[in-house]
Design a protein around this motif. Structure first.
Motif, PDB file in Angstrom:
ATOM      1  N   MET A 294      15.585  38.967  35.544  1.00 34.37           N
ATOM      2  CA  MET A 294      16.060  38.051  36.586  1.00 34.37           C
ATOM      3  C   MET A 294      17.470  38.418  37.037  1.00 34.37           C
ATOM      4  SD  MET A 294      14.705  34.365  35.105  1.00 34.37           S
ATOM      5  CE  MET A 294      12.978  33.905  35.143  1.00 34.37           C
ATOM      6  N   GLU A 297      17.513  41.555  39.179  1.00 38.72           N
ATOM      7  CA  GLU A 297      16.993  41.346  40.529  1.00 38.72           C
ATOM      8  C   GLU A 297      18.004  40.621  41.423  1.00 38.72           C
ATOM      9  OE1 GLU A 297      13.659  38.458  42.124  1.00 38.72           O
ATOM     10  OE2 GLU A 297      12.756  40.283  41.285  1.00 38.72           O
ATOM     11  N   SER A 298      18.759  39.685  40.826  1.00 35.43           N
ATOM     12  CA  SER A 298      19.716  38.908  41.625  1.00 35.43           C
ATOM     13  C   SER A 298      20.989  38.686  40.810  1.00 35.43           C
ATOM     14  CB  SER A 298      19.103  37.569  42.028  1.00 35.43           C
ATOM     15  OG  SER A 298      19.953  36.866  42.894  1.00 35.43           O
ATOM     16  N   ILE A 303      18.608  33.526  40.254  1.00 29.19           N
ATOM     17  CA  ILE A 303      17.371  33.099  40.924  1.00 29.19           C
ATOM     18  C   ILE A 303      17.484  31.678  41.451  1.00 29.19           C
ATOM     19  CG2 ILE A 303      15.951  34.621  39.499  1.00 29.19           C
ATOM     20  CD1 ILE A 303      15.172  32.117  37.862  1.00 29.19           C
ATOM     21  N   LEU A 311       9.433  30.457  38.159  1.00 26.98           N
ATOM     22  CA  LEU A 311       9.371  31.893  38.417  1.00 26.98           C
ATOM     23  C   LEU A 311       9.090  32.739  37.175  1.00 26.98           C
ATOM     24  CD1 LEU A 311      12.418  32.236  40.862  1.00 26.98           C
ATOM     25  CD2 LEU A 311      10.005  31.941  41.426  1.00 26.98           C
ATOM     26  N   TYR A 315       7.835  37.394  36.277  1.00 26.32           N
ATOM     27  CA  TYR A 315       8.628  38.455  35.647  1.00 26.32           C
ATOM     28  C   TYR A 315       7.946  39.016  34.394  1.00 26.32           C
ATOM     29  CZ  TYR A 315      12.492  37.249  38.726  1.00 26.32           C
ATOM     30  OH  TYR A 315      13.278  37.022  39.840  1.00 26.32           O
TER      31      TYR A 315
END
Length: 429
Positions: A294, A297-298, A303, A311, A315
Motif C-alpha cells: 500500500m 503504491e501511494s 490509500i 482494499l 493487495y
C-alpha cells in the motif's frame, strides 16, 4: 497591564463579600463537576466505552462553559504544537482521500486526543491526577474479576471442544467487560504501566494494594493475549532495571514459573503461539507485506484513512488466504503509513520522540513522589503503548487513547494557570 476577566472577577469579589461568596460557590460547583466527571470517565475506561465517553463529553461541556465565563482558560503543554502539526497532516490527507466517510473514525480519534489536551487541566494538581490513577486501579479490579469469571465459565462450557484439541484461544480468549481482547489488551498494558510505577514509587502502600496487583496479574495471564504478556513483562523488566533490583537476575525464570503454574489451556496457547506457521503469526506477516504494498503504491498520501479493510483483498495474491479480520494491519507504523502516507507518518514519529523527551524532562524536574510517579507512569505508558503497537493497532481504540492521553499528558500540564482559581477566588474575603 490590563487585567484579565478572571482577575476582574477576583477584584470584584474582594470588594463585595456577598458577591464573592456567590461567585466562589458557583465556581466551586462547576470546577467540582468538571473534575469529578473527568475522574469518573477515566475510572470507567476498564469497564465501559459508553460510560467513559459520556462522562468525558460532560466534563468537556462544563470546561467550555467555565472558559466562556472566564473562570479558567485554555492552556496546553508545549508538545501541543507538534501534535497540531500532526493533526494538520492527517486532516489534509483525509480531505484528499477518495472517501471522507471511511476516514471519519480516524479523525474522531484525532479529535479525541485533542479534547484530552483541553480537558486534562481540570485535574489542576498532581494530587488530583494521582487520585484519578487510583480510581483507574480500583475500577480495573471489576474488569479483572469479570474477565476471570468469564474465562472460568468458558472453560466449563467448552470443555469438550477443548479436550478434542480445538484452538483454545477461539473458545477461551475474552476481553472481559470490554468484549474485544485487543481493546482490553491495550487498556491493560496502560493500567499495568500505572500499577508498576505506583508499586515502586510507594512501597509502604503495597500491603493495601496488593489485591489489585494480584487480580490484574491473574487477569493478564487468563486473557490469553500474547501482546499483554510480552509488553507487561517488558515494563516489569524496565522498572526492575531502573531500580537496580536483584530480582532482575531471576526475572527470566518468571515466564517458566507462570507456564508450569498455569492451566493446561494457557500452556497450549503458549506452545501454539511459538510456532511460526500458527495462523495468527502468518496473518501478521501477511499484513505487514500488504501494508508495504500500500505504501509503495501511494507513498505521499496513502490509500486514505479507514480504507484498509475495503482494499485489503486487492493487495493479496490470488492464492493468499484472507484473514478473518483485516480491518487494520495490527501494527501502528504499518497502519499509519498505509493510511496517511510517509510524510504524516514522519510527523507521528517526531511527535512520539519529542513526547518522550518531555516526559523525561518532567521526571527529572519532578518535585515530590506524586509528581515523580506521574512522570514515570507516563514514560511506561509511552513505552507500553508503542511496544503493544508492534502487534496491534493501539491507536485505533478510543478507550486506549483516553487512558494513554491521561497517562502521557498529565505530567506535562502545569497547574500554575489554575492557581488563580484555587488560591485567589476560593480565599475567604
Amino acid at each position: 497591564m490590563a487585567s484579565t476577566p478572571l482577575q476582574a472577577e477576583v477584584k470584584l469579589a474582594r470588594e463585595a463579600p456577598a458577591a464573592a461568596r456567590q461567585f466562589r460557590s458557583g465556581t466551586l460547583r462547576a470546577a467540582k463537576v468538571e473534575r469529578y466527571a473527568l475522574t469518573l470517565s477515566l475510572a470507567a475506561v476498564p469497564i465501559s466505552i459508553a460510560v467513559a465517553e459520556t462522562l468525558l463529553a460532560a466534563a468537556i461541556v462544563v470546561r467550555m462553559f467555565r472558559c466562556l465565563r472566564g473562570e479558567t482558560r485554555v492552556h496546553v503543554p508545549r508538545i501541543f504544537r507538534l501534535w497540531l502539526a500532526l493533526a494538520a497532516a492527517e486532516i489534509l490527507v483525509w480531505l484528499l482521500s477518495p472517501s471522507l466517510r471511511d476516514g471519519w473514525g480516524e479523525i474522531r480519534h484525532l479529535l479525541l486526543v485533542g479534547s484530552m489536551f483541553f480537558i486534562l487541566p481540570a485535574l489542576a494538581t498532581g494530587s488530583e491526577r494521582f487520585e484519578a490513577w487510583k480510581a483507574v486501579f480500583l475500577s480495573s479490579v471489576l474488569g479483572s474479576l469479570f474477565l476471570i469469571g468469564d474465562f472460568v465459565s468458558r472453560l466449563v462450557t467448552y470443555r469438550r471442544e477443548i479436550a478434542a484439541g480445538a484452538d483454545v484461544s477461539f473458545y477461551l480468549r475474552t476481553g472481559g467487560l470490554l468484549n474485544n481482547w485487543m481493546v482490553y489488551g491495550t487498556v491493560e498494558v496502560l493500567i499495568a504501566a500505572g500499577l508498576l510505577s505506583f508499586w515502586f514509587a510507594f512501597p509502604e502502600q503495597r500491603r493495601r494494594w496488593w489485591p489489585v496487583m494480584a487480580l490484574n496479574a491473574v487477569a493478564i495471564m487468563l486473557s490469553m493475549t500474547r501482546t499483554v504478556w510480552v509488553v507487561v513483562f517488558l515494563l516489569l523488566a524496565l522498572e526492575l532495571w531502573r531500580k537496580r533490583s536483584r530480582w532482575l537476575l531471576i526475572l527470566p525464570l518468571l515466564p517458566l514459573g507462570v507456564y508450569f503454574a498455569a492451566p493446561a489451556a494457557i500452556q497450549s496457547r503458549i506452545k501454539v503461539s511459538m510456532q511460526p506457521a500458527y495462523f495468527s503469526n502468518a496473518e501478521r506477516i501477511q499484513m505487514l507485506q500488504v501494508g508495504w504494498r500500500m505504501v509503495l503504491e501511494s507513498p505521499w498520501v496513502g490509500i486514505g484513512p479507514g480504507r484498509t479493510e475495503k482494499l485489503y483483498r486487492s493487495y493479496l495474491e490470488p492464492s493468499d488466504p484472507v484473514p478473518k479480520y483485516h480491518g487494520h494491519l495490527h501494527n501502528n507504523l504499518a497502519q499509519m503509513a498505509a493510511q496517511f502516507g510517509i510524510p504524516a507518518t514522519l510527523f507521528a514519529l517526531i511527535f512520539a520522540a519529542f513526547l518522550y523527551r518531555e516526559l523525561r524532562r518532567a521526571a527529572r524536574l519532578a518535585q515530590g513522589r506524586e509528581q515523580a510517579f506521574l512522570a514515570r507512569a507516563g514514560q511506561l505508558a509511552w513505552i507500553g503503548f508503542l511496544a503493544a503497537g508492534l502487534f496491534d493497532y493501539t491507536y485505533g481504540h478510543s478507550l486506549a487513547l483516553i487512558l494513554a492521553a491521561f497517562a502521557m499528558l498529565s505530567p506535562l500540564i502545569a497547574a500554575v494557570p489554575e492557581s488563580i482559581t484555587n488560591s485567589e477566588i476560593f480565599k475567604r474575603p
